[in-house]
Design a protein around this motif. Structure first.
Motif, short mmCIF file in Angstrom:
data_model
loop_
_atom_site.label_atom_id
_atom_site.label_comp_id
_atom_site.label_asym_id
_atom_site.label_seq_id
_atom_site.Cartn_x
_atom_site.Cartn_y
_atom_site.Cartn_z
N GLU A 1 0.83 -1.21 0.00
CA GLU A 1 0.00 0.00 0.00
C GLU A 1 0.86 1.25 0.00
OE1 GLU A 1 -3.75 1.95 2.38
OE2 GLU A 1 -3.27 -0.16 2.64
N ASN A 2 1.92 1.26 0.79
CA ASN A 2 2.79 2.43 0.84
C ASN A 2 3.47 2.69 -0.50
OD1 ASN A 2 4.02 4.62 2.39
ND2 ASN A 2 5.91 3.49 2.06
N GLU A 3 3.82 1.63 -1.20
CA GLU A 3 4.45 1.76 -2.51
C GLU A 3 3.42 2.08 -3.60
OE1 GLU A 3 7.75 1.82 -3.07
OE2 GLU A 3 7.97 1.62 -0.89
N ASP A 4 2.15 2.03 -3.25
CA ASP A 4 1.04 2.36 -4.15
C ASP A 4 1.06 1.48 -5.40
OD1 ASP A 4 -1.31 3.72 -4.66
OD2 ASP A 4 -0.31 5.29 -5.83
N ILE A 5 1.21 0.17 -5.16
CA ILE A 5 1.21 -0.80 -6.25
C ILE A 5 0.27 -1.95 -5.89
CG2 ILE A 5 3.54 -0.28 -7.09
CD1 ILE A 5 4.58 -2.66 -5.50
N SER A 6 -0.05 -2.74 -6.88
CA SER A 6 -0.88 -3.93 -6.63
C SER A 6 0.01 -5.06 -6.12
CB SER A 6 -1.56 -4.36 -7.93
OG SER A 6 -0.59 -4.81 -8.85
N ILE A 7 -0.63 -6.08 -5.60
CA ILE A 7 0.12 -7.25 -5.15
C ILE A 7 0.84 -7.89 -6.35
CG2 ILE A 7 -0.05 -9.57 -4.17
CD1 ILE A 7 -2.31 -8.56 -2.38
N ALA A 8 0.15 -7.94 -7.49
CA ALA A 8 0.76 -8.52 -8.69
C ALA A 8 2.00 -7.73 -9.11
CB ALA A 8 -0.25 -8.57 -9.83
N ALA A 9 1.93 -6.40 -9.05
CA ALA A 9 3.10 -5.58 -9.39
C ALA A 9 4.22 -5.80 -8.39
CB ALA A 9 2.70 -4.10 -9.44
N PHE A 10 3.88 -5.95 -7.13
CA PHE A 10 4.87 -6.23 -6.09
C PHE A 10 5.58 -7.55 -6.39
CE2 PHE A 10 5.90 -7.95 -1.80
CZ PHE A 10 6.75 -6.95 -1.37
N GLU A 11 4.80 -8.56 -6.75
CA GLU A 11 5.38 -9.87 -7.08
C GLU A 11 6.32 -9.75 -8.28
OE1 GLU A 11 1.74 -12.75 -5.56
OE2 GLU A 11 1.61 -11.85 -7.56
N ARG A 12 5.91 -9.00 -9.30
CA ARG A 12 6.78 -8.79 -10.47
C ARG A 12 8.05 -8.05 -10.08
NH1 ARG A 12 1.85 -7.74 -12.86
NH2 ARG A 12 2.14 -5.49 -12.69
N ASN A 13 7.90 -7.01 -9.27
CA ASN A 13 9.06 -6.19 -8.87
C ASN A 13 10.12 -7.00 -8.15
OD1 ASN A 13 7.81 -3.97 -9.99
ND2 ASN A 13 7.25 -3.04 -8.04
N ILE A 14 9.68 -7.89 -7.29
CA ILE A 14 10.67 -8.65 -6.51
C ILE A 14 11.08 -9.94 -7.23
CG2 ILE A 14 9.95 -7.66 -4.32
CD1 ILE A 14 8.55 -10.31 -3.67
N GLY A 15 10.40 -10.27 -8.32
CA GLY A 15 10.80 -11.42 -9.12
C GLY A 15 10.37 -12.77 -8.58
N VAL A 16 9.16 -12.82 -8.04
CA VAL A 16 8.63 -14.11 -7.58
C VAL A 16 7.46 -14.50 -8.46
CG1 VAL A 16 9.38 -13.77 -5.20
CG2 VAL A 16 7.08 -13.06 -5.87
N GLY A 17 7.04 -15.74 -8.34
CA GLY A 17 5.95 -16.26 -9.15
C GLY A 17 4.64 -15.54 -8.92
N ARG A 18 3.85 -15.57 -9.96
CA ARG A 18 2.53 -14.94 -9.90
C ARG A 18 1.70 -15.61 -8.81
NH1 ARG A 18 -1.56 -14.96 -14.92
NH2 ARG A 18 -3.25 -13.93 -13.85
N ASN A 19 1.05 -14.82 -8.02
CA ASN A 19 0.18 -15.24 -6.90
C ASN A 19 0.94 -15.82 -5.71
OD1 ASN A 19 -2.25 -14.46 -8.16
ND2 ASN A 19 -2.26 -16.35 -9.34
N SER A 20 2.27 -15.79 -5.72
CA SER A 20 2.98 -16.37 -4.58
C SER A 20 2.77 -15.54 -3.31
CB SER A 20 4.47 -16.51 -4.88
OG SER A 20 5.04 -15.25 -5.17
N ILE A 21 2.84 -14.23 -3.43
CA ILE A 21 2.62 -13.37 -2.25
C ILE A 21 1.14 -13.32 -1.92
CG2 ILE A 21 2.80 -11.02 -1.35
CD1 ILE A 21 5.51 -12.36 -1.56
N SER A 22 0.29 -13.16 -2.93
CA SER A 22 -1.15 -13.07 -2.65
C SER A 22 -1.67 -14.35 -2.01
CB SER A 22 -1.94 -12.73 -3.92
OG SER A 22 -1.78 -13.71 -4.89
N SER A 23 -1.18 -15.50 -2.47
CA SER A 23 -1.59 -16.77 -1.86
C SER A 23 -1.09 -16.89 -0.42
CB SER A 23 -1.07 -17.95 -2.68
OG SER A 23 -1.66 -17.97 -3.94
N ALA A 24 0.15 -16.47 -0.19
CA ALA A 24 0.69 -16.54 1.17
C ALA A 24 -0.11 -15.64 2.11
CB ALA A 24 2.16 -16.14 1.17
N ILE A 25 -0.47 -14.46 1.63
CA ILE A 25 -1.26 -13.53 2.46
C ILE A 25 -2.65 -14.11 2.71
CG2 ILE A 25 -2.38 -11.27 2.50
CD1 ILE A 25 0.16 -10.20 1.03
N ARG A 26 -3.30 -14.56 1.65
CA ARG A 26 -4.66 -15.08 1.75
C ARG A 26 -4.72 -16.31 2.66
NH1 ARG A 26 -5.43 -15.20 -3.18
NH2 ARG A 26 -4.78 -17.33 -3.60
N ASN A 27 -3.76 -17.21 2.50
CA ASN A 27 -3.77 -18.46 3.27
C ASN A 27 -2.97 -18.37 4.57
OD1 ASN A 27 -5.24 -19.70 1.19
ND2 ASN A 27 -3.35 -20.14 0.08
#
Length: 93
Positions: A13-39
């Motif tokens: 939120e502070n970086e004003d980006i989506s979770i998908a953009a965050f995942e791309r920026n750090i170079g991890v797989g799609r939905n890896s962060i969103s899945s970890a947060i959700r689950n």
């Protein structure tokens, strides 16, 4: 008490980006962060390392353990202010 997932969402939120953009920026797989947060599943040390590499302004002690600092309190205040401004309909873009 805030969790690591809350802190990751705060960074995003502070970086004003989506979770998908965050995942791309750090170079991890799609939905890896969103899945970890959700689950609320574990986040590997490689992912944490990539977050710290791409976002060095966020201390690893804060991300993992919630260790407080003046800088982090400032970021938390900024995120709260952004949320408040959004509720008032203010969009600076």
């Amino acid at each position: 008490m805030k969790t690591i997932y809350d802190r990751l969402l705060m960074i995003i939120e502070n970086e004003d980006i989506s979770i998908a953009a965050f995942e791309r920026n750090i170079g991890v797989g799609r939905n890896s962060i969103s899945s970890a947060i959700r689950n609320q599943s574990s986040i590997g040390h490689e992912v944490l390392s990539k977050i710290c590499k791409h976002y060095p302004q966020y201390n690893i002690d804060w991300i993992v353990n919630g260790k407080d600092s003046d800088y982090i309190r400032g970021i938390e205040m900024l995120v709260k202010m952004k949320k408040l401004l959004k509720t008032w309909g203010y969009n600076p873009t």
